[in-house]
Each structure stands twice: as structure tokens, then as C-alpha cells.
Design a protein around this motif. Structure first.
Motif, PDB file in Angstrom:
ATOM      1  N   PRO A 167      38.660   0.878  71.411  1.00 14.82           N
ATOM      2  CA  PRO A 167      37.801   1.006  72.593  1.00 14.82           C
ATOM      3  C   PRO A 167      38.033   2.352  73.264  1.00 14.82           C
ATOM      4  CG  PRO A 167      39.672  -0.389  73.090  1.00 14.82           C
ATOM      5  CD  PRO A 167      39.733  -0.098  71.613  1.00 14.82           C
ATOM      6  N   CYS A 168      37.096   2.773  74.078  1.00 15.21           N
ATOM      7  CA  CYS A 168      37.267   4.033  74.799  1.00 15.21           C
ATOM      8  C   CYS A 168      38.423   3.910  75.789  1.00 15.21           C
ATOM      9  CB  CYS A 168      35.975   4.416  75.517  1.00 15.21           C
ATOM     10  SG  CYS A 168      35.605   3.431  76.978  1.00 15.21           S
ATOM     11  N   THR A 169      38.890   5.036  76.292  1.00 18.47           N
ATOM     12  CA  THR A 169      40.060   5.017  77.187  1.00 18.47           C
ATOM     13  C   THR A 169      39.769   4.257  78.480  1.00 18.47           C
ATOM     14  OG1 THR A 169      39.356   7.160  78.080  1.00 18.47           O
ATOM     15  CG2 THR A 169      40.962   7.176  76.274  1.00 18.47           C
ATOM     16  N   ILE A 170      38.521   4.296  78.932  1.00 21.23           N
ATOM     17  CA  ILE A 170      38.170   3.577  80.168  1.00 21.23           C
ATOM     18  C   ILE A 170      38.285   2.080  79.954  1.00 21.23           C
ATOM     19  CG2 ILE A 170      36.291   3.082  81.789  1.00 21.23           C
ATOM     20  CD1 ILE A 170      35.320   5.963  81.329  1.00 21.23           C
ATOM     21  N   CYS A 171      37.673   1.574  78.854  1.00 21.41           N
ATOM     22  CA  CYS A 171      37.722   0.140  78.579  1.00 21.41           C
ATOM     23  C   CYS A 171      39.157  -0.309  78.270  1.00 21.41           C
ATOM     24  CB  CYS A 171      36.801  -0.205  77.413  1.00 21.41           C
ATOM     25  SG  CYS A 171      35.037  -0.044  77.809  1.00 21.41           S
ATOM     26  N   ALA A 172      39.896   0.509  77.539  1.00 22.43           N
ATOM     27  CA  ALA A 172      41.279   0.142  77.223  1.00 22.43           C
ATOM     28  C   ALA A 172      42.126   0.066  78.487  1.00 22.43           C
ATOM     29  CB  ALA A 172      41.867   1.164  76.245  1.00 22.43           C
TER      30      ALA A 172
ATOM     31  N   LYS B 105      28.508  24.207  82.733  1.00 14.67           N
ATOM     32  CA  LYS B 105      29.824  24.827  82.932  1.00 14.67           C
ATOM     33  C   LYS B 105      30.952  23.847  82.655  1.00 14.67           C
ATOM     34  CE  LYS B 105      28.210  28.222  86.338  1.00 14.67           C
ATOM     35  NZ  LYS B 105      28.358  28.729  87.726  1.00 14.67           N
ATOM     36  N   SER B 106      30.725  22.592  82.979  1.00 17.50           N
ATOM     37  CA  SER B 106      31.768  21.589  82.784  1.00 17.50           C
ATOM     38  C   SER B 106      31.254  20.477  81.875  1.00 17.50           C
ATOM     39  CB  SER B 106      32.200  20.990  84.122  1.00 17.50           C
ATOM     40  OG  SER B 106      33.103  19.916  83.927  1.00 17.50           O
ATOM     41  N   ASN B 107      32.121  20.039  80.988  1.00 19.84           N
ATOM     42  CA  ASN B 107      31.773  18.938  80.094  1.00 19.84           C
ATOM     43  C   ASN B 107      32.305  17.615  80.627  1.00 19.84           C
ATOM     44  OD1 ASN B 107      30.637  17.876  77.724  1.00 19.84           O
ATOM     45  ND2 ASN B 107      32.625  17.897  76.690  1.00 19.84           N
ATOM     46  N   LEU B 108      32.977  17.657  81.782  1.00 20.28           N
ATOM     47  CA  LEU B 108      33.587  16.461  82.335  1.00 20.28           C
ATOM     48  C   LEU B 108      32.618  15.777  83.285  1.00 20.28           C
ATOM     49  CD1 LEU B 108      37.205  15.995  83.487  1.00 20.28           C
ATOM     50  CD2 LEU B 108      35.365  15.323  85.033  1.00 20.28           C
ATOM     51  N   LEU B 109      32.409  14.494  83.084  1.00 18.62           N
ATOM     52  CA  LEU B 109      31.547  13.691  83.952  1.00 18.62           C
ATOM     53  C   LEU B 109      32.380  12.578  84.574  1.00 18.62           C
ATOM     54  CD1 LEU B 109      28.433  13.318  81.604  1.00 18.62           C
ATOM     55  CD2 LEU B 109      28.716  14.929  83.482  1.00 18.62           C
ATOM     56  N   SER B 110      32.009  12.208  85.791  1.00 19.59           N
ATOM     57  CA  SER B 110      32.723  11.118  86.464  1.00 19.59           C
ATOM     58  C   SER B 110      31.790  10.469  87.476  1.00 19.59           C
ATOM     59  CB  SER B 110      33.986  11.640  87.163  1.00 19.59           C
ATOM     60  OG  SER B 110      33.613  12.566  88.184  1.00 19.59           O
ATOM     61  N   ASN B 111      32.281   9.460  88.118  1.00 18.05           N
ATOM     62  CA  ASN B 111      31.528   8.764  89.157  1.00 18.05           C
ATOM     63  C   ASN B 111      32.507   8.461  90.289  1.00 18.05           C
ATOM     64  OD1 ASN B 111      30.243   6.754  90.775  1.00 18.05           O
ATOM     65  ND2 ASN B 111      28.845   6.331  89.073  1.00 18.05           N
TER      66      ASN B 111
ATOM     67  N   SER C 116      33.099  12.573  78.685  1.00 14.46           N
ATOM     68  CA  SER C 116      32.395  13.818  78.355  1.00 14.46           C
ATOM     69  C   SER C 116      30.924  13.520  78.068  1.00 14.46           C
ATOM     70  CB  SER C 116      33.027  14.472  77.122  1.00 14.46           C
ATOM     71  OG  SER C 116      32.665  13.753  75.955  1.00 14.46           O
ATOM     72  N   ARG C 117      30.178  14.600  77.885  1.00 19.37           N
ATOM     73  CA  ARG C 117      28.761  14.441  77.548  1.00 19.37           C
ATOM     74  C   ARG C 117      28.581  13.843  76.156  1.00 19.37           C
ATOM     75  NH1 ARG C 117      25.854  16.840  81.484  1.00 19.37           N
ATOM     76  NH2 ARG C 117      27.018  18.265  82.813  1.00 19.37           N
ATOM     77  N   TYR C 118      29.583  13.992  75.299  1.00 20.40           N
ATOM     78  CA  TYR C 118      29.489  13.388  73.974  1.00 20.40           C
ATOM     79  C   TYR C 118      29.507  11.862  74.060  1.00 20.40           C
ATOM     80  CZ  TYR C 118      30.583  18.076  72.296  1.00 20.40           C
ATOM     81  OH  TYR C 118      30.557  19.422  72.051  1.00 20.40           O
TER      82      TYR C 118
ATOM     83  N   GLY D 128      36.884  13.188  64.449  1.00 23.34           N
ATOM     84  CA  GLY D 128      36.294  12.065  65.159  1.00 23.34           C
ATOM     85  C   GLY D 128      36.816  11.915  66.569  1.00 23.34           C
ATOM     86  N   VAL D 129      37.458  12.977  67.093  1.00 23.16           N
ATOM     87  CA  VAL D 129      38.098  12.909  68.411  1.00 23.16           C
ATOM     88  C   VAL D 129      37.708  14.127  69.228  1.00 23.16           C
ATOM     89  CG1 VAL D 129      40.305  12.944  69.638  1.00 23.16           C
ATOM     90  CG2 VAL D 129      40.056  11.576  67.561  1.00 23.16           C
ATOM     91  N   HIS D 130      37.472  13.897  70.527  1.00 19.83           N
ATOM     92  CA  HIS D 130      37.188  14.993  71.453  1.00 19.83           C
ATOM     93  C   HIS D 130      38.207  14.944  72.583  1.00 19.83           C
ATOM     94  CE1 HIS D 130      35.066  16.629  75.095  1.00 19.83           C
ATOM     95  NE2 HIS D 130      35.019  17.649  74.268  1.00 19.83           N
ATOM     96  N   LYS D 131      38.833  16.068  72.853  1.00 22.33           N
ATOM     97  CA  LYS D 131      39.867  16.131  73.892  1.00 22.33           C
ATOM     98  C   LYS D 131      39.211  16.482  75.214  1.00 22.33           C
ATOM     99  CE  LYS D 131      44.400  16.068  74.669  1.00 22.33           C
ATOM    100  NZ  LYS D 131      45.279  14.978  74.274  1.00 22.33           N
ATOM    101  N   LEU D 132      39.445  15.649  76.223  1.00 23.06           N
ATOM    102  CA  LEU D 132      38.898  15.848  77.561  1.00 23.06           C
ATOM    103  C   LEU D 132      40.080  15.885  78.522  1.00 23.06           C
ATOM    104  CD1 LEU D 132      36.144  16.000  79.093  1.00 23.06           C
ATOM    105  CD2 LEU D 132      36.394  13.559  79.510  1.00 23.06           C
ATOM    106  N   GLU D 133      40.476  17.137  78.897  1.00 24.73           N
ATOM    107  CA  GLU D 133      41.714  17.322  79.645  1.00 24.73           C
ATOM    108  C   GLU D 133      42.849  16.647  78.865  1.00 24.73           C
ATOM    109  OE1 GLU D 133      40.956  16.014  83.645  1.00 24.73           O
ATOM    110  OE2 GLU D 133      39.946  17.889  84.158  1.00 24.73           O
ATOM    111  N   ASP D 134      43.505  15.653  79.434  1.00 24.75           N
ATOM    112  CA  ASP D 134      44.587  14.997  78.705  1.00 24.75           C
ATOM    113  C   ASP D 134      44.145  13.663  78.088  1.00 24.75           C
ATOM    114  OD1 ASP D 134      44.181  13.842  81.134  1.00 24.75           O
ATOM    115  OD2 ASP D 134      46.303  13.473  81.573  1.00 24.75           O
ATOM    116  N   VAL D 135      42.829  13.412  78.088  1.00 23.24           N
ATOM    117  CA  VAL D 135      42.287  12.160  77.552  1.00 23.24           C
ATOM    118  C   VAL D 135      41.613  12.445  76.208  1.00 23.24           C
ATOM    119  CG1 VAL D 135      40.578  10.322  77.916  1.00 23.24           C
ATOM    120  CG2 VAL D 135      41.957  11.161  79.836  1.00 23.24           C
ATOM    121  N   GLU D 136      41.838  11.570  75.238  1.00 23.81           N
ATOM    122  CA  GLU D 136      41.171  11.680  73.951  1.00 23.81           C
ATOM    123  C   GLU D 136      40.023  10.685  73.874  1.00 23.81           C
ATOM    124  OE1 GLU D 136      43.752  11.244  70.632  1.00 23.81           O
ATOM    125  OE2 GLU D 136      44.519  13.296  70.735  1.00 23.81           O
TER     126      GLU D 136
END
Length: 790
Positions: free
Chosen positions: A259-264, A310-316, A338-340, A371-379
Motif C-alpha cells: 500500500p502507499c505510505t499514507i494508507c500504510a 516548480k514543486s512535485n509535492l502535493l498535500s492537503n 507526488s503528481r505521479y 518502480g519507486v519515486h522518492k518524495l523528500e524522505d518518503v518512497e
């Protein structure tokens, strides 16, 4: 007070509309338990990743295809796929896939169902004007439509976090919501993602907080990996499908993916707070994955001019604060992605690898390789279908990415090389009615001229197979382009000799079809073709006159002057020659009339007579007719089989060989053991073929020098036609009726084509020379070739 008469009507209309929208949008999220019930009843539809959904979409629109040579042991499964529903139907700008591209495309898509373990990028490469952009736009449009149907639905994860279970009282929840509402309504707050209406409604619900998985995780991912195989084993009842889903490679993503890091993080945090997995599972819901290209959800298409954020990081921020409050801990669940993530388990597409898309392509390196994208310290794990379009001159952009070149699959989209598909393009652009303005096959011949500029003029596989092209000068050009065009449409021409047909092995077929990969990259482009056809049609489509080959030839002779793209030397002459010969055969076939019973009796009488000495009188056991067996009788029959002018010695050899086959095989094996009647034996059928062929060859002899016959054709359908004698009227009427019935000519077309054949004296032009004597060993060797080769 009078009631508004439209009040109830408009209410009913809106209620009906709402019901239709709810049905189309597949309804609200469903609890995990209900989702598993659906999975148990329809596992093959529920357990699909993006590659498998895409595969099923293609095959639902295209179908299995049809192989005209299914029983041929040398078939290479070069089949016809009807891509009309996929690329044409419902499209403002249709894409026409020729047989070659359709086979390449479907062969690649077929591998998707087997579940490729790693990410790949599929690059559709082709020259300008080959329709790449149209292809991709139509493909993605049909994909979106398919996912909105019950057959195409796939599921993603939604969390509904019960606030009461977490101990958040109504007063606390109301205070939080008030604070959040003020934050959302405050203009200019940076870092806050605008909320959708559904999300705001969820936030305002006092019982639960709804959290959408931005990575579109399949709901099965929320089951811990260690227990998924056990769950599937207990869930699926069908033993055949159970074995497949547990052990086949195409379903290994179920047990491999995370699962993604959020769901995990949510699962772990909720389990820490609640203590019971059952309570956590009750907060997991599934809903249909809503693919929407315009919003970039599930489908994202990037043009070269699209700016890179400019930034690939998304949040709410709103949702993050709500989570922190409910879980009583900051950063325990980081709602960042990320946008991916927006196209995870979806489609990520690049329109041409140039300008800004060069950077997007290079940025895919890590994702496609690992198969992995690094977003700051999150994979982030990214499992998407990556597609791209590319012009040949942009190949250097891809060549720089050698480190993941083994993950790149090229699929060629060349100019159309199938003349049937080229004709469909003309009819799409100018209307189906244009076909009625052409004599049969002339429109296809226009397409062949265009396609001839897209083919290479030399072909080693064809020359290795055919040898000397001169043998087929009546049907084909010296470069064998007309033969190749037929093969590219899936047809093995009937005019090939039996020897050459048998020599067309699967290995040779693959070599010939493989040449198409490097053809269709030069010559007249798709845009050029439409422009040229418009010029031609505008110039020659005159009222009262059908478009014929003379018009086509004259147009291209003028058009070629000063052109950079050149029609291969000698091709036009060969095309006309082939057309004329086929036309002559149509007229002969339409004129030909014979008494089948009489011919059958002649053959049976001959087979019976050759077993007796000259001078005998015998009664044929097959027909009951009395025969006077003379040299004159036998010789006259042999001329019907072999043609006039064959030397007497050749006739004698032919007679002896027929008698040997009749005695050794026909009587003893076919009629004796197999109990076949004489009319079903091999020797009878061979003689019938020769007899009929020779009759057809002579069918036009009475009319070649008969001016009345020509005039009768010209006057057919008028009062003047009644002035001709009965025999000519019957012959002409028979000819016209057959041309219309057998070959699709109109009244006008049949008249014009007959005048064409007679005025150009085609019967004399293609008159066969005297046949050589058949070889003594086997007079039927190469019969098919003998009947059709020059």
C-alpha cells in the motif's frame, strides 16, 4: 392559488437525470466486507491491475480477430482485427489502423494480461502525418469510456475514519470543523489544495472523516501482505480460478505490491489507537476508480509545451490538520504525495518527447527502472502504464537514456500500407458516396499508387521466394510491390502458382511482414494523401461519367512533374496491366456460359473411351451414350483439354498418362475402395478444370471483330437495343447481368467497362501463346500455374 404546471414535470426530469448519473457513476463507496463479496463472485473482473484493465478494454472493443487462413499449417496468425469501435466509432477525428499496425499493437497488448512484473514505457514511433496523436487521443477516450461501464470498473481505496471510535466528541469535532471551515474560506492561504465538494461534505460529517487514497491503491492492498494469499484461498470458491489467481504470474501483483505510505501509516496508526484489526477494516471502503483525463485523475497527458510545476509535492493542509487532531499526533500520518500518484494504477502519457517532455521523460528513469519515486524522505511505489509518442528525428532524446533502455518498447506507427485501410480514410474524409463515382477497383488502385511511394523497391524475402518476377508480369510489377500490398492486407493472391503458394512457408511470411516495420516512413504522408485525393476527385468527378483507370493514370502523370516523392518506375504501367488482365477475366467469366451436364458427359465418355482400341464402338457405362472410338474423336477431346495447336505426339502422351492414372488410381482406389462416383475422382476434376479454362479463353472470340456486339453494348438499356438480333441481345443482357451480380457493377459501370475491354482489344493483348506439351511424367504438374502464368 394556481400551481405551476411545470413544477412536477421539472422535478420528475431532474429526479430521472439524477438516477441516471448515480447509475453511471457506479454509486457510493462500499465497505471492505461488501467489496470482498463482489470479489468472491467476480474475481476475474475485480482483481485487475492497470495493464490487465487496459488489455480487457482493447479486446472488448476489438474482439478476437479473424484469420482467413486458419486451416493453413503455415499460417502466422496475421489476422484481421476490426478496430472500428476502438479508433473510429464516436470519434470526431477517427484513426484508421491498417492490418500491420493492428497486429503489432494487439500482440503487445496481449502480453499485458499476463502481468509484466516491472514498469515499462511504450513508445509509439512514427513520422509526421502518421496519425500518432489521433491514435493516442482516441485510445485514451475509449479507455475512459470503458472504465465507466460495469465490465471496465476497477476499484480504489477510501478511508472512513469513525471519529467516535477514536474518542473525538461532538463538541471537539464541531470546533475542529469550524476552524477548518474558516481556513478553507480564507483567501490566499498557501499550501492548501482546493477541496472537492464530496470531500467538504465528508469533512462536515460529524461521524467520520473521509480520506481518499491519492495513490489509488487497490483495496486488496490494505490487507497485510502476509495474509493476502490465505484470504484469497478462502475467498475464491472456483477451484480452476483459485489455482490461477494463487499461482499464475499475472496475479502476483496481489501478493507483491505494497500500500502507499499514507494508507500504510493510517492502518498502523489506527491499529495502535483501536487495538483491534476488525475495527480498522470497518473503516476501509472501496469505490470505483474515476478516471478523468481533464482532471489528471488516472489519466494524464502532457504536451511538449506544458510547463513543469516548480514543486512535485502535493498535500492537503485541511485534511492533514484533521488527521493530526483525530490521531492526537503530528506527522504520524503525512498526507503528502507526488503528481505521479495521480496516475498510479492509471495511464501517464507524453505527447512527443521534446521540449518540456524531454525532462519528464528523463525524470521517469527511477520510476521505470525501480518502480519507486522518492518524495523528500518518503518512497512512493508507482505502477502505471507509461505511454509516449515520438518522431524518428527525436530518437536521440531516448538514446541518452541507455540506463533503462531495456525497459523501453517501441511500437511503430507508420504510414498506412494496407490499401483497404487507405480507402477507408478517403471515404471518412469525403463521404462513403465517393465509392459510387468510381468503377470497381479504381479507388483501390488510387490507394495502391499512394502506398507504392511508401514501400521499398527491393525485397530480399520476396525475390528469394518468387525468383524471377517476369513470370507474373500480367499481374505484378517488377519490384513485386503489388504482391507485397496484397500480403500486407492479409491476402495470398489467387494468381500465384500452386508451387509458389506451397513454398510460401511461415518463415517466409514472417520475413515479408517484418519488412513493414521499416516501410511507411517515407513517401506520401497521410496528410499528403488526402490532399492529393482531393485534387484528383475534384478534377475528374464529373456528372454522368464514372472515374476510370485512364483518368487515374493521366492525373498521376501530370502530378508527378516536379514532385519530390516519386512513384516507383514502371509501377503505373504494371498496375494498369494487372487491372486490365483482371478486368478481362471478369468479362470472360460474365460472358461464359456452358452446359455443365454436357461437359460432364464429355469427360466421362473420354475416360471410358481411352481404355479401348481405335475403331471400337462401345456404350459408356457412366452416361449410357454410344461412342465410336476414333482417333478424330479422341484428338478433338484432347484439344478441349489442352488447347488448339498442341502437337499430336503431346496429345498421345497426355492420353497415355490419363489412362494410367484412370486404371491404377481411379478405378482401383477411388471408385473401388473409397466408393466414389466417377464425378468425384481426382482425374475427373483435373480434366474439368482444363476443359472449363479453355472454354473461357475462347469465349470472346465471336465478338472481337463484331461491330454489332460493341454497338449493342453501347445501346444497352435504350430503345435502340431492341433493333439487334435476338442472339446478340441475349448475349449482351447475360453479360451485363453477370457483371452486376458477380462483381458489383452498376448498369452504367457494366457498359463502360465492356467498352473499355473491347476498345483496348484486351482479349488479343492478353492472348496466350500456344501451350507447350505437358511433361510425360505428370501432365498435371503445375496445373494451377499453367492456367494463370504468362
Amino acid at each position: 392559488m394556481n400551481e405551476n404546471p411545470y413544477e412536477q414535470k421539472t422535478k420528475d426530469i431532474l429526479d430521472g437525470l439524477c438516477a441516471k448519473i448515480r447509475e453511471k457513476e457506479h454509486g457510493a463507496p462500499i465497505p471492505l466486507e461488501q467489496f470482498l463479496q463482489i470479489a468472491a463472485s467476480e474475481p476475474d473482473r475485480v482483481f485487475r491491475n492497470i495493464l490487465q484493465v487496459f488489455h480487457d478494454m482493447i479486446h472488448s472493443y476489438v474482439g478476437p480477430g479473424s484469420d482467413e487462413y486458419l486451416g493453413d499449417p503455415e499460417t502466422i496468425n496475421f489476422v484481421y482485427y476490426d478496430t472500428h469501435r476502438l479508433f473510429v466509432e464516436g470519434s470526431d477525428n477517427p484513426f484508421f489502423a491498417d492490418r500491420l499496425f493492428a497486429n503489432r499493437f494487439i500482440q503487445h497488448v496481449t502480453t499485458f494480461r499476463r502481468g509484466i512484473p516491472q514498469n515499462r514505457i511504450y513508445i509509439f514511433e512514427g513520422p509526421h502525418g502518421s496519425g500518432k496523436s489521433t491514435f493516442l487521443n482516441n485510445l485514451l477516450m475509449k479507455f475512459e469510456q470503458y472504465t465507466k461501464t460495469p465490465a471496465g470498473v476497477s476499484y480504489e481505496t477510501i478511508w472512513r475514519i469513525d471519529k467516535n471510535e477514536l474518542g473525538a466528541g461532538e463538541i471537539e469535532a464541531a470546533a475542529i470543523l469550524k476552524q477548518l471551515k474558516n481556513l478553507v474560506e480564507t483567501p490566499g492561504v498557501r499550501g492548501v489544495t482546493p477541496m472537492k465538494g464530496a470531500d467538504l461534505a465528508a469533512l462536515s460529517n460529524k461521524n467520520y472523516l473521509q480520506v481518499h487514497c491519492p495513490n489509488h491503491d487497490h483495496p486488496i492492498m490494505q490487507i497485510p501482505k502476509a495474509y493476502r494469499r490465505e484470504l484469497i484461498d478462502e475467498l475464491i470458491d472456483d477451484p480452476v480460478f483459485k489455482k490461477k489467481i494463487l499461482y499464475q504470474k499475472q496475479y502476483q501483483w496481489i501478493y507483491r505490491d505494497k500500500p502507499c505510505t499514507i494508507c500504510a501509516s493510517l492502518f498502523r496508526s489506527l491499529l495502535d489507537v483501536l487495538g483491534a484489526p476488525s475495527k480498522v477494516f470497518k473503516m476501509i471502503y472501496a469505490r470505483p476508480y474515476q478516471f478523468n483525463r481533464r482532471l489528471g485523475e488516472g489519466v494524464s497527458v502532457f504536451n511538449p509545451a506544458d510547463m513543469i510545476p516548480k514543486s512535485n509535492l502535493l498535500s492537503n493542509l485541511v485534511l492533514q490538520q484533521q488527521l493530526d487532531s483525530l490521531l492526537r499526533s503530528s506527522n504520524q500520518v503525512r498526507y503528502v504525495y507526488s503528481r505521479y500518484a495521480k496516475t498510479n494504477n492509471g495511464i501517464y502519457a507524453l505527447m512527443d518527447i521534446k521540449d518540456a517532455n524531454k525532462y519528464r521523460f528523463n525524470a521517469l528513469h527511477g520510476i521505470i527502472s525501480e518502480g519507486v519515486h522518492k518524495l523528500e524522505d518518503v518512497e512512493e511505489d508507482v505502477h502505471s502504464l507509461f505511454l509516449a509518442l515520438m518522431n524518428p528525428e527525436d530518437h536521440n532524446q531516448v538514446d541518452q537514456a541507455l540506463s533503462f533502455s531495456d525497459r523501453i518498447t517501441y511500437i511503430k506507427i507508420n504510414y498506412v500500407l494496407d490499401y483497404n485501410t487507405e480507402v477507408k480514410i478517403y471515404k471518412s474524409n469525403f463521404g462513403d458516396q465517393i465509392e459510387r463515382r468510381f468503377l470497381p477497383r479504381v479507388l483501390e488502385n488510387f490507394a495502391k499508387v499512394i502506398i507504392s511511394t511508401r514501400l521499398k523497391t527491393s525485397s530480399e524475402p520476396l525475390l528469394e521466394w518468387i525468383g524471377d518476377p517476369y513470370r507474373y508480369r500480367r499481374y505484378c510489377d517488377r519490384n513485386l510491390l503489388l504482391l507485397k500490398m496484397d500480403i500486407y492486407t492479409g491476402v495470398i493472391p489467387a494468381w500465384l502458382s500452386e508451387r509458389d503458394r506451397q513454398a510460401f512457408s511461415a518463415k517466409r511470411r514472417r520475413k515479408v511482414v517484418a519488412e513493414s516495420e521499416n516501410e511507411g516512413r517515407a513517401g506520401f504522408s497521410g496528410r499528403d494523401s488526402i490532399k492529393i485525393f482531393n485534387e484528383f476527385y475534384t478534377a475528374v468527378a464529373k456528372k454522368g461519367k464514372l472515374i476510370n483507370m485512364d483518368m487515374l493514370v493521366n492525373f498521376f502523370r501530370k502530378h508527378q512533374k516536379g514532385q519530390d516523392v516519386i512513384i516507383p518506375e514502371g509501377f503505373m504501367e504494371s498496375l494498369v496491366n494487372s487491372y486490365n488482365y483482371m478486368l478481362l477475366q471478369e468479362v470472360k467469366e460474365s460472358l461464359y456460359y456452358y452446359n455443365e451436364e454436357r461437359i460432364s458427359n464429355d469427360i466421362q465418355n473420354y475416360l471410358f473411351a481411352i481404355n479401348f482400341e481405335i475403331g471400337r464402338e462401345e456404350k459408356c457405362v457412366y452416361t449410357g451414350e454410344k461412342l465410336e472410338i476414333t482417333e478424330s474423336y479422341l484428338s478433338s477431346m484432347e484439344q478441349r483439354f489442352m488447347g488448339a495447336g498442341v502437337p499430336g505426339q503431346a496429345q498421345l502422351m497426355f492420353r497415355e498418362e490419363i489412362q494410367r492414372e484412370y486404371a491404377s488410381k481411379t478405378l482401383t482406389q477411388e471408385m473401388g475402395l473409397e466408393k466414389k462416383p466417377i464425378t468425384e475422382t481426382a482425374v475427373y476434376n483435373k480434366l474439368m478444370e482444363r476443359y472449363v479454362h479453355n472454354l473461357k479463353e475462347k469465349v470472346m472470340d465471336p465478338f472481337q471483330e463484331n461491330e454489332n456486339f460493341r454497338n449493342a453494348i453501347k445501346d444497352f438499356g435504350t430503345d435502340a437495343f431492341k433493333t439487334y438480333d435476338r442472339r446478340i441481345r441475349e448475349e449482351v443482357s447475360f453479360l451485363m447481368a453477370n457483371l452486376q451480380k458477380k462483381y458489383g457493377y452498376t448498369d452504367q459501370g457494366a457498359r463502360e467497362i465492356c467498352m473499355y475491354v473491347i476498345d483496348k482489344d484486351l482479349a488479343k493483348l492478353f492472348a496466350e501463346p500456344t501451350r507447350p506439351a505437358p511433361p510425360p511424367i505428370n501432365p498435371f504438374d503445375g496445373l494451377g500455374a499453367f492456367a494463370i502464368t504468362p
